[in-house]
Each structure stands twice: as structure tokens, then as C-alpha cells.
Design a protein around this motif. Structure first.
Motif, PDB file in Angstrom:
ATOM      1  N   THR A  16       0.877  -1.166   0.000  1.00 14.62           N
ATOM      2  CA  THR A  16       0.000   0.000   0.000  1.00 14.62           C
ATOM      3  C   THR A  16       0.917   1.220   0.000  1.00 14.62           C
ATOM      4  O   THR A  16       2.125   1.093   0.184  1.00 14.62           O
ATOM      5  CB  THR A  16      -0.976  -0.021   1.196  1.00 14.62           C
ATOM      6  OG1 THR A  16      -1.952   0.991   1.009  1.00 14.62           O
ATOM      7  CG2 THR A  16      -0.284   0.174   2.532  1.00 14.62           C
ATOM      8  N   ASP A  17       0.351   2.392  -0.213  1.00 16.97           N
ATOM      9  CA  ASP A  17       1.208   3.583  -0.193  1.00 16.97           C
ATOM     10  C   ASP A  17       1.476   4.024   1.237  1.00 16.97           C
ATOM     11  O   ASP A  17       2.604   4.273   1.624  1.00 16.97           O
ATOM     12  CB  ASP A  17       0.541   4.731  -0.963  1.00 16.97           C
ATOM     13  CG  ASP A  17       0.466   4.455  -2.451  1.00 16.97           C
ATOM     14  OD1 ASP A  17       1.438   3.923  -3.002  1.00 16.97           O
ATOM     15  OD2 ASP A  17      -0.574   4.764  -3.057  1.00 16.97           O
ATOM     16  N   LEU A  34      -6.015  11.178   1.891  1.00 15.66           N
ATOM     17  CA  LEU A  34      -5.113  10.471   0.973  1.00 15.66           C
ATOM     18  C   LEU A  34      -5.886   9.839  -0.182  1.00 15.66           C
ATOM     19  O   LEU A  34      -5.499   9.955  -1.351  1.00 15.66           O
ATOM     20  CB  LEU A  34      -4.339   9.383   1.732  1.00 15.66           C
ATOM     21  CG  LEU A  34      -3.286   9.880   2.729  1.00 15.66           C
ATOM     22  CD1 LEU A  34      -2.761   8.710   3.559  1.00 15.66           C
ATOM     23  CD2 LEU A  34      -2.140  10.588   2.014  1.00 15.66           C
ATOM     24  N   ARG A  37      -6.851  11.823  -3.065  1.00 13.05           N
ATOM     25  CA  ARG A  37      -5.710  12.206  -3.912  1.00 13.05           C
ATOM     26  C   ARG A  37      -5.192  11.027  -4.722  1.00 13.05           C
ATOM     27  O   ARG A  37      -4.103  11.082  -5.286  1.00 13.05           O
ATOM     28  CB  ARG A  37      -4.559  12.707  -3.031  1.00 13.05           C
ATOM     29  CG  ARG A  37      -4.882  13.948  -2.319  1.00 13.05           C
ATOM     30  CD  ARG A  37      -3.911  14.316  -1.221  1.00 13.05           C
ATOM     31  NE  ARG A  37      -4.548  15.341  -0.411  1.00 13.05           N
ATOM     32  CZ  ARG A  37      -4.696  16.604  -0.779  1.00 13.05           C
ATOM     33  NH1 ARG A  37      -4.177  17.020  -1.894  1.00 13.05           N
ATOM     34  NH2 ARG A  37      -5.352  17.458  -0.023  1.00 13.05           N
ATOM     35  N   VAL A  39      -4.163   8.227  -3.479  1.00 11.82           N
ATOM     36  CA  VAL A  39      -3.121   7.513  -2.737  1.00 11.82           C
ATOM     37  C   VAL A  39      -3.773   6.328  -2.018  1.00 11.82           C
ATOM     38  O   VAL A  39      -4.822   6.482  -1.392  1.00 11.82           O
ATOM     39  CB  VAL A  39      -2.466   8.464  -1.692  1.00 11.82           C
ATOM     40  CG1 VAL A  39      -1.465   7.712  -0.825  1.00 11.82           C
ATOM     41  CG2 VAL A  39      -1.813   9.642  -2.384  1.00 11.82           C
ATOM     42  N   ARG A  40      -3.135   5.166  -2.103  1.00 11.23           N
ATOM     43  CA  ARG A  40      -3.695   4.003  -1.423  1.00 11.23           C
ATOM     44  C   ARG A  40      -3.343   4.078   0.059  1.00 11.23           C
ATOM     45  O   ARG A  40      -2.177   4.277   0.417  1.00 11.23           O
ATOM     46  CB  ARG A  40      -3.124   2.705  -1.999  1.00 11.23           C
ATOM     47  CG  ARG A  40      -3.557   2.432  -3.429  1.00 11.23           C
ATOM     48  CD  ARG A  40      -2.778   1.280  -4.012  1.00 11.23           C
ATOM     49  NE  ARG A  40      -1.351   1.506  -3.908  1.00 11.23           N
ATOM     50  CZ  ARG A  40      -0.420   0.560  -4.026  1.00 11.23           C
ATOM     51  NH1 ARG A  40      -0.769  -0.694  -4.249  1.00 11.23           N
ATOM     52  NH2 ARG A  40       0.861   0.844  -3.927  1.00 11.23           N
ATOM     53  N   ALA A  41      -4.355   3.928   0.906  1.00 10.91           N
ATOM     54  CA  ALA A  41      -4.120   3.999   2.347  1.00 10.91           C
ATOM     55  C   ALA A  41      -4.772   2.790   3.001  1.00 10.91           C
ATOM     56  O   ALA A  41      -5.910   2.452   2.679  1.00 10.91           O
ATOM     57  CB  ALA A  41      -4.730   5.279   2.914  1.00 10.91           C
ATOM     58  N   GLY A 328       0.507  13.098  -0.472  1.00  9.94           N
ATOM     59  CA  GLY A 328      -0.085  12.980  -1.807  1.00  9.94           C
ATOM     60  C   GLY A 328       0.827  13.602  -2.863  1.00  9.94           C
ATOM     61  O   GLY A 328       1.044  13.028  -3.938  1.00  9.94           O
ATOM     62  N   LEU A 331       3.876  11.254  -3.261  1.00 12.91           N
ATOM     63  CA  LEU A 331       3.586   9.930  -3.812  1.00 12.91           C
ATOM     64  C   LEU A 331       2.934   9.989  -5.193  1.00 12.91           C
ATOM     65  O   LEU A 331       3.108   9.089  -6.000  1.00 12.91           O
ATOM     66  CB  LEU A 331       2.675   9.160  -2.850  1.00 12.91           C
ATOM     67  CG  LEU A 331       3.377   8.636  -1.592  1.00 12.91           C
ATOM     68  CD1 LEU A 331       2.356   8.304  -0.509  1.00 12.91           C
ATOM     69  CD2 LEU A 331       4.204   7.404  -1.923  1.00 12.91           C
ATOM     70  N   ARG A 332       2.157  11.029  -5.454  1.00 14.26           N
ATOM     71  CA  ARG A 332       1.427  11.088  -6.728  1.00 14.26           C
ATOM     72  C   ARG A 332       1.794  12.288  -7.585  1.00 14.26           C
ATOM     73  O   ARG A 332       1.602  12.280  -8.787  1.00 14.26           O
ATOM     74  CB  ARG A 332      -0.088  11.127  -6.467  1.00 14.26           C
ATOM     75  CG  ARG A 332      -0.650   9.852  -5.929  1.00 14.26           C
ATOM     76  CD  ARG A 332      -0.748   8.785  -7.017  1.00 14.26           C
ATOM     77  NE  ARG A 332      -1.152   7.527  -6.454  1.00 14.26           N
ATOM     78  CZ  ARG A 332      -0.321   6.613  -5.946  1.00 14.26           C
ATOM     79  NH1 ARG A 332       0.981   6.821  -5.939  1.00 14.26           N
ATOM     80  NH2 ARG A 332      -0.766   5.475  -5.444  1.00 14.26           N
TER      81      ARG A 332
END
Ligand SMILES: Cc1cc2nc3c(=O)[nH]c(=O)nc-3n(C[C@H](O)[C@H](O)[C@H](O)COP(=O)(O)OP(=O)(O)OC[C@H]3O[C@@H](n4cnc5c(N)ncnc54)[C@H](O)[C@@H]3O)c2cc1C
Length: 488
Positions: A16-17, A34, A37, A39-41, A328, A331-332
Motif C-alpha cells: 500500500t502507499d 489520501l 488524492r 493515494v492508497r491507504a 499525496g 507519492l502522486r
């Protein structure tokens, strides 16, 4: 607990992120922010369900603005209500009203100006529902973190349900007794605010009216202050009772009945139910640092306050809101990892200030009012606050300040800010704008508006002015974008 090496487990661990440890208000807010955005949480929670008590029941105006941005303010308002006026009792007689805080009316630039009362369990339910609505994975219950290691690329965690998780980052949102903080060896420095224990309980008392927050000052023979507050949107009251006579709170139904009968005009069996009860000693303490490598501390894991002034939950939500967009962006969005250094730089001084405020309110040295509403908090000293104008008058809005609401086109500025993007706002100027990545930055132009003065304001996703200039050619804007978006 030791930080054991879990090298073998890394190989098969699902990715996962961001691993969010704890499904309290901090963890759930962060997960919502997250997920929206992209983002995997993954939120892992030691308990089998969400926390059942009302404890942090005051949603301060700044947190209401955060909830507006996250799309849950309507649900919070529908679930809660305003605070009732306090009523002082003595010997079974009403002695007069007592207002807990200085009143403030909503204004054009601050539409949320009064604390909203929502029991904490309800706030958490709303956040969890929003997380699912945003497409996030539901909380993984019964999955307390037991071990955590980190290396250059990520973190690996072992969970009590036998699982192992690998993530790019982890956030300790696991409360005041944080397992993660202890595992990282980060100390807490602070003091006991009050040595006397406090009982807090959600109770049913059908015989008591719900028009007031009922307050029972200690009788001459002592025992401590007792207060019974109707919890908006429920049939419960939140009872709090100090124990200043050396005795310890008894959280059973019998124990709660005994203290109510001893210190109020109510009879013991007027308390028909205790739905949740706990006890605590008010402390003010802060973690020595809010980050260790790829692991961040947020909420009560990073700081604990006295509940006086209702700052704990609110400060926690704001930690999550500060961290969410930065994770975010890294990571993205392609932002450099250095952006994450600004989390501790911005939140630690803020938490320290809040600790002092809560302690002063607890000791009766400061009233609840402007400071406890949290609208004045900001990050002027941060490296992310770039003010390029000079000679600004006293009181002018500057980089680092909260971006106020106001009219914008046919709607509101808060409508324009809502979502995970930055907003470039021109106020009272038709300055030309540089080429911008319109996916990441939305542009809005408004006429002169006193809460902003005049100029160009880059509003961060968490609603603070990041960069401000007379026009969009001012120094530092391009560098600012590199820091928050990389080269994109
Ligand atoms: C008795 C009491 C009364 C309070 N009253 C008020 C008040 O009146 N007003 C106010 O503003 N604030 C109040 N607070 C503070 C407020 O409740 C907290 O500030 C708020 O809950 C902090 O949220 P959090 O998400 O950081 O931590 P928490 O709400 O504590 O959530 C942490 C979560 O992490 C979970 N967890 C713990 N260890 C692990 C692990 N190893 N792995 C996975 N999960 C784990 C826990 O089960 C919990 O669900 C009170 C606190 C207490 C204890």
C-alpha cells in the motif's frame, strides 16, 4: 516492544502507499484525505470496532472548515448541534447561567465561527463512511500493529491478525499510548496538568432536562467539580467529574450513580444507564520529534492535552490535514521528499502552542474564545510561507495565514478551494499568469476584497496561503511549484 527485523515478511507483504496505524479521528481523516488524492491507504486498528465514547465532542471552527473541504460538514452538522448554555447548580437550586466561551457570529470570511458539538464516536462514524464513499478500503479491525521496521524504500509492519503489510510510509495515529512511538524510541516530554483523576462517562439521565450544560461546583467538603452535558444528536449526557479528595473514579454503573447522588440533587437511580466510561489524569506532553525516517507521528501519538478547551481532537485532525496533501504530492504529484520535512516543522510549534493553551484553559487562566476556535493558527514561519510583498500594513493577510472565505464568482472561495488542488487567486488585479498545470492548480480571479487586500495568493490544498505577491511574476513562485509539485 522492539523493532524486530521482518526481512522475510517483506517479500510476500501486500503493498500500500501509506499504512495508517489507528482508526481514531486522526487516522480516519488522513485516510480520507489520501484516498481523494488517489493515494492508497490502509487503516489498521487494534480494536474490533470504532471507539464508542463521546470524549472529544467539540468540533472547532477551523476543523469545521476542514470537514467542509472533506465533504462531511453537512453530515457533522446533521449529527450534532450547538453547545447549550451552562447552568450552575447549588443545593438543588439553579444559581444562574454560565457561558463557557466568548460568543462569535459567523462572518463572510469565517462562516464557521462556533464550536459544533458532535460526540467523538459519531465523528468517527462519519469519517469512516466518507472513507468508503471516496472508494477507500474499510478499516482493518483486530489488526493492531505489533512490529515495524523501515528501510530506504519503505516500511514493513506485522499485525496482530497475523498479516504483514509493506508500505512506502507509515503514520502513527495510534493515540496517546502509541505503540509505534514506543517502537521508534521517541520520548514524550511534558507535565501532569492536574494530579486529580477525572471520570468521563456517557450516561442516560431521563429525569434531567437537556436545555443546559449542568454544572455542580464542589461543595465545601470537597469532591471536585462535576458537569453533565447533553450530547447533541443523542439521548446521552457526557458526565465529567474531578476527584480531588484522593479517591479514584469508579466507572461502573454503581460508581457513577454514587458520585451523581453525592454531588448533585439527582437520585442515584436517575442514572439509568452508563453507555461508556473511562478515567484519565490531564497531561500536557509532546513527542520529542514527529518523524523518524518514513514514519510520522500524528494526533495524540504526537501530543496529548488536557481536554479543557476542546483542542485535542481538533489539533489531531489538523495534523492529518497538514500531512495528507504533502504525502499525496510526494507519492502522486512528483514533489521532492523534502516536502515531508515541513510536516514536523509546521505542526510541532503549533502543537506546542496548543499544549500551553489547553493547560491555561484547564487552570482557569484563559477563557475559551478566539484562540480555541483555531482560526488564527497558521504557518508564517514555515519554509512553505513565501511572502514577497513588502510594507504590508499591520493585520494584513500574509503568506502562512489561513485563507479566508469570501464571495467568488457566483459561489464562495471555500467552494473554489474544496478538493485536493492548489488555488491561484488573484484579488483586485488583472495580472498575467505564468503557464500552470491546470490539473494541479486552479485559477480564480476576484475583485478587491478587504480580508485579502490586493495581490496574488497561492492557496495550499489545506487552505493556507503558501505564496503571496503583488503579481504573479513575483520571485519564488516557480521555485514554490517545484517544491510542491516537482518539475511537472
Ligand atoms: C478520557 C478522554 C477524554 C477526552 N476528552 C476530550 C474533549 O473533551 N475534547 C477534546 O477535544 N479532546 C478530548 N480528548 C482527546 C481526544 O479524544 C483525542 O485528542 C483524540 O481522540 C485523538 O485522536 P487520535 O486519532 O489521534 O487518537 P485516538 O482517538 O486515541 O485513536 C487511536 C486509535 O488507535 C488505535 N490503536 C492503538 N494502538 C494501536 C496499534 N498498535 N495498532 C493499531 N491501532 C492501534 C486505538 O484503538 C484507537 O482507535 C479526550 C481524551 C481522553 C482519553
Amino acid at each position: 516492544m522492539e523493532l524486530n527485523s521482518v526481512k522475510d515478511a517483506r517479500i510476500n507483504a501486500p503493498e500500500t502507499d501509506v499504512l495508517v496505524v489507528g482508526a481514531g479521528p486522526t487516522g480516519l481523516t488522513l485516510a480520507c484525505d489520501l484516498v481523494r488524492r488517489g493515494v492508497r491507504a490502509l487503516v489498521v486498528e487494534r480494536a474490533d470496532d470504532l471507539f464508542p465514547g463521546s470524549r472529544g465532542k467539540g468540533i472547532q471552527p477551523r476543523t469545521q472548515e476542514v470537514f467542509d473541504d472533506l465533504g462531511i460538514i453537512a453530515a457533522a452538522e446533521a449529527a450534532g448541534g450547538t453547545y447549550p448554555v451552562g447552568m450552575i447548580w447549588k443545593d438543588g437550586e439553579r444559581q444562574g447561567e454560565h457561558r463557557m466561551s466568548d460568543e462569535a457570529q459567523p462572518t463572510e470570511d469565517a462562516p464557521y465561527n462556533r464550536p459544533l458539538m458532535v460526540p467523538q464516536w459519531r465523528t468517527q462514524e462519519i469519517l469512516r463512511a466518507r472513507l468508503k464513499e471516496l472508494g477507500g478500503d474499510d478499516v482493518r479491525f483486530g489488526a493492531g500493529l505489533t512490529e515495524l521496521t523501515q528501510d530506504e524504500e519503505g516500511v514493513t509492519a506485522r499485525l496482530a491478525d497475523g498479516g504483514t503489510v509493506r508500505a512506502a510510509y507509515a503514520v502513527a495515529a495510534d493515540g496517546g499510548r502509541s505503540t509505534v512511538r514506543a517502537a521508534l524510541g521517541i520520548g514524550m516530554t511534558g507535565e501532569t496538568v492536574d494530579p486529580n483523576p477525572v471520570l468521563v462517562a456517557d450516561v442516560r439521565i431521563p429525569a434531567l432536562d437537556r436545555d443546559n450544560w449542568h454544572m455542580f461546583p464542589p461543595a465545601a467538603e470537597g469532591g471536585g467539580f462535576l458537569a453533565i452535558c447533553p450530547l447533541a444528536g443523542t439521548a446521552d449526557f457526557q458526565l465529567t467529574a474531578q476527584f480531588t479528595d484522593g479517591t479514584h473514579p469508579d466507572t461502573s454503573l454503581e460508581g457513577v450513580r454514587k458520585v451523581v447522588a453525592a454531588r448533585t440533587h439527582l437520585a442515584a437511580d436517575d442514572v439509568t444507564e452508563v453507555r461508556w466510561a473511562s478515567d484519565f489524569r490531564p497531561r500536557a506532553a509532546m513527542a520529542d520529534r514527529f518523524r523518524e525516517g518514513r514514519v510520522f507521528l500524528a494526533g495524540d501519538a504526537a501530543h496529548v492535552h488536557s481536554p479543557a478547551g476542546g483542542q485535542g481532537l481538533n489539533t489531531s485532525v489538523q495534523d492529518a490535514y497538514n500531512l495528507g496533501w504533502k504525502l499525496g504530492a510526494v507519492l502522486r504529484g512528483g514533489a521532492p521528499a523534502a516536502l515531508l520535512d515541513t510536516y514536523e516543522a509546521e505542526r510541532l510549534p503549533n502543537a506546542a502552542q496548543m499544549l500551553g493553551l489547553s493547560t491555561r484553559v484547564h487552570r482557569g487562566e484563559e477563557r475559551r474564545g478566539e484562540a480555541t476556535r483555531q482560526l488564527g493558527l497558521g504557518y508564517r514561519d514555515s519554509s512553505l510561507a513565501v511572502e514577497t510583498r513588502t510594507g504590508l500594513p499591520e493585520g494584513a493577510l500574509r503568506a502562512g495565514d489561513r485563507a479566508p472565505d469570501g464571495p467568488c464568482g457566483g459561489g464562495r472561495l471555500f467552494d473554489a478551494f474544496r478538493g485536493p488542488h492548489f488555488t491561484l487567486l488573484t484579488v483586485g488585479t488583472d495580472t498575467e499568469l505564468p503557464p500552470l498545470n491546470r490539473e494541479l492548480v486552479r485559477v480564480h480571479r476576484i475583485g478587491a476584497y478587504p480580508p485579502y487586500g490586493k495581490g496574488v495568493f497561492l492557496v495550499r490544498p489545506d487552505g493556507y496561503v503558501g505564496w503571496a505577491g503583488e503579481d504573479a511574476t513575483g520571485p519564488g513562485l516557480a521555485d514554490y511549484f517545484k517544491l510542491v509539485h516537482g518539475e511537472r
